[in-house]
Write a protein that holds these residues in place. Structure first.
Motif, PDB file in Angstrom:
ATOM      1  N   MET A  90      16.050 -39.107 -64.289  1.00 33.41           N
ATOM      2  CA  MET A  90      16.355 -38.711 -62.920  1.00 33.41           C
ATOM      3  C   MET A  90      17.773 -38.644 -62.636  1.00 33.41           C
ATOM      4  O   MET A  90      18.134 -37.963 -61.859  1.00 33.41           O
ATOM      5  N   GLY A  91      18.585 -39.097 -63.364  1.00 32.37           N
ATOM      6  CA  GLY A  91      19.975 -38.954 -63.278  1.00 32.37           C
ATOM      7  C   GLY A  91      20.357 -37.919 -63.594  1.00 32.37           C
ATOM      8  O   GLY A  91      21.369 -37.020 -63.102  1.00 32.37           O
ATOM      9  N   ASN A  92      19.878 -37.325 -64.774  1.00 29.11           N
ATOM     10  CA  ASN A  92      20.130 -35.900 -65.167  1.00 29.11           C
ATOM     11  C   ASN A  92      19.574 -34.901 -64.191  1.00 29.11           C
ATOM     12  O   ASN A  92      20.287 -33.768 -64.217  1.00 29.11           O
ATOM     13  N   ILE A  93      18.471 -35.238 -63.726  1.00 25.59           N
ATOM     14  CA  ILE A  93      17.942 -34.295 -62.597  1.00 25.59           C
ATOM     15  C   ILE A  93      19.024 -34.090 -61.502  1.00 25.59           C
ATOM     16  O   ILE A  93      19.366 -32.870 -61.041  1.00 25.59           O
ATOM     17  N   VAL A  94      19.408 -35.260 -61.041  1.00 34.53           N
ATOM     18  CA  VAL A  94      20.350 -35.064 -59.911  1.00 34.53           C
ATOM     19  C   VAL A  94      21.643 -34.378 -60.344  1.00 34.53           C
ATOM     20  O   VAL A  94      22.087 -33.655 -59.686  1.00 34.53           O
ATOM     21  N   THR A  95      22.155 -34.705 -61.654  1.00 37.27           N
ATOM     22  CA  THR A  95      23.355 -33.927 -61.887  1.00 37.27           C
ATOM     23  C   THR A  95      23.288 -32.491 -62.282  1.00 37.27           C
ATOM     24  O   THR A  95      24.109 -31.968 -61.381  1.00 37.27           O
ATOM     25  N   TRP A  96      22.365 -32.390 -62.869  1.00 35.98           N
ATOM     26  CA  TRP A  96      22.242 -30.683 -63.047  1.00 35.98           C
ATOM     27  C   TRP A  96      21.809 -30.161 -61.819  1.00 35.98           C
ATOM     28  O   TRP A  96      22.053 -28.986 -61.628  1.00 35.98           O
ATOM     29  N   GLY A  97      20.697 -30.735 -61.002  1.00 40.27           N
ATOM     30  CA  GLY A  97      20.348 -30.130 -59.776  1.00 40.27           C
ATOM     31  C   GLY A  97      21.600 -29.811 -58.810  1.00 40.27           C
ATOM     32  O   GLY A  97      21.677 -28.880 -57.999  1.00 40.27           O
TER      33      GLY A  97
END
Length: 145
Positions: free
Chosen positions: A83-90
């Motif tokens: 989820m942290g990667n999704i938030v970062t890249w999103g």
């Protein structure tokens, strides 16, 4: 230095995303109250700081991996990382697309409404990520002495 940077840095992207959503909502409600680009600036700050938060989170995850937690805790950690990667890249992607659309269609209000909807999705994602991080620290004691 044994100071964990991830808990210190992670609150800034969260706060900037919430601020971007709230101030952009006010800007949509009352367009003459503030500048149209306040949401873009706050999203950009959040995207930049989320990169550092993700990097320090990787370091903390490697440190926590040496402890030998149960599979339940490791599943929560993997979900938190995803989820942290999704938030970062999103947030990086939405920031770049928003800048492009803003300069391409400066007077189009639909761009602002579209940006608001994606900001709301990002805030939901970062809220779930923060919930998982809180569960790791406060319930399972990950990263505490």
């Amino acid at each position: 230095m044994n100071f964990p940077l991830h808990p210190a840095l992670v609150h800034f992207p969260i706060a900037f995303l919430y601020g971007a959503l709230i101030l952009h909502a006010i800007q949509l409600w009352r367009p003459n109250w503030m500048c149209r680009v306040i949401g873009i600036w706050l999203l950009g700050l959040s995207a930049a700081l989320s990169i550092f938060s993700a990097l320090t989170g990787e370091k903390e995850a490697a440190r926590a991996g040496q402890v030998g937690y149960s599979t339940e805790i490791l599943e929560i950690m993997n979900r938190h990382e995803l989820m942290g990667n999704i938030v970062t890249w999103g947030s990086i992607t939405i920031f770049l697309v928003w800048i492009y659309l803003f300069f391409k269609n400066m007077e189009d209000r639909r761009v602002d409404i579209l940006a608001f909807s994606f900001l709301a999705l990002l805030v939901c994602a970062v809220s779930f990520t923060a919930y998982l991080g809180g569960q790791l620290v406060w319930v399972h004691g990950v990263g505490t002495p």
